[in-house]
Design a protein around this motif. Structure first.
Motif, short mmCIF file in Angstrom:
data_model
loop_
_atom_site.label_atom_id
_atom_site.label_comp_id
_atom_site.label_asym_id
_atom_site.label_seq_id
_atom_site.Cartn_x
_atom_site.Cartn_y
_atom_site.Cartn_z
N MET A 1 0.84 -1.18 0.00
CA MET A 1 0.00 0.00 0.00
C MET A 1 0.89 1.24 0.00
SD MET A 1 -3.33 -0.63 2.38
CE MET A 1 -2.54 -1.17 3.86
N THR A 2 0.36 2.27 -0.57
CA THR A 2 1.11 3.53 -0.61
C THR A 2 1.01 4.23 0.74
OG1 THR A 2 -0.79 4.81 -1.35
CG2 THR A 2 0.57 3.78 -3.06
N PRO A 3 1.97 5.10 1.04
CA PRO A 3 1.91 5.84 2.31
C PRO A 3 0.67 6.71 2.44
CG PRO A 3 4.10 6.03 1.35
CD PRO A 3 3.24 5.33 0.34
N GLY A 7 -1.64 6.32 5.67
CA GLY A 7 -1.92 7.49 6.50
C GLY A 7 -3.41 7.76 6.62
N ALA A 8 -4.14 7.59 5.53
CA ALA A 8 -5.59 7.79 5.58
C ALA A 8 -6.25 6.76 6.49
CB ALA A 8 -6.17 7.70 4.17
N LEU A 9 -5.77 5.54 6.45
CA LEU A 9 -6.31 4.50 7.34
C LEU A 9 -5.97 4.78 8.80
CD1 LEU A 9 -5.62 1.27 5.25
CD2 LEU A 9 -7.82 2.39 5.66
N ILE A 10 -4.75 5.26 9.04
CA ILE A 10 -4.34 5.57 10.41
C ILE A 10 -5.23 6.65 11.01
CG2 ILE A 10 -2.49 6.65 11.75
CD1 ILE A 10 -0.51 5.14 9.94
N ILE A 11 -5.62 7.62 10.21
CA ILE A 11 -6.47 8.70 10.70
C ILE A 11 -7.95 8.31 10.65
CG2 ILE A 11 -7.26 11.06 10.21
CD1 ILE A 11 -4.52 10.93 11.45
N GLY A 12 -8.39 7.70 9.56
CA GLY A 12 -9.81 7.48 9.34
C GLY A 12 -10.44 6.36 10.15
#
Length: 62
Positions: A1-3, A7-12
């Motif tokens: 997966m791309t960063p 990052g979106a998963l970490i926040i969302g």
């Protein structure tokens, strides 16, 4: 997966889980509104490149 995706998963994902715990049973329309706000916010972070920075900070990559 791309960063960006990481990052979106970490926040969302945590934001959606917290919203579900707070609003799913009693105030379902509020939950859907909060979900829309989360998606807009994460979309803004993706377009500005902040999710890449978040993923690199959390995962320790430079």
């Amino acid at each position: 997966m791309t960063p960006e995706v990481v990052g979106a998963l970490i926040i969302g994902v945590p934001a959606i889980l917290i919203a579900a715990l707070l609003f799913w049973r009693r105030m379902r329309p509020v939950f859907w509104f909060v979900l829309a706000l989360i998606l807009v916010g994460v979309g803004y972070l993706v377009t500005t490149g902040a999710t890449t920075d978040i993923a690199n900070a959390v995962l320790g990559a430079h």
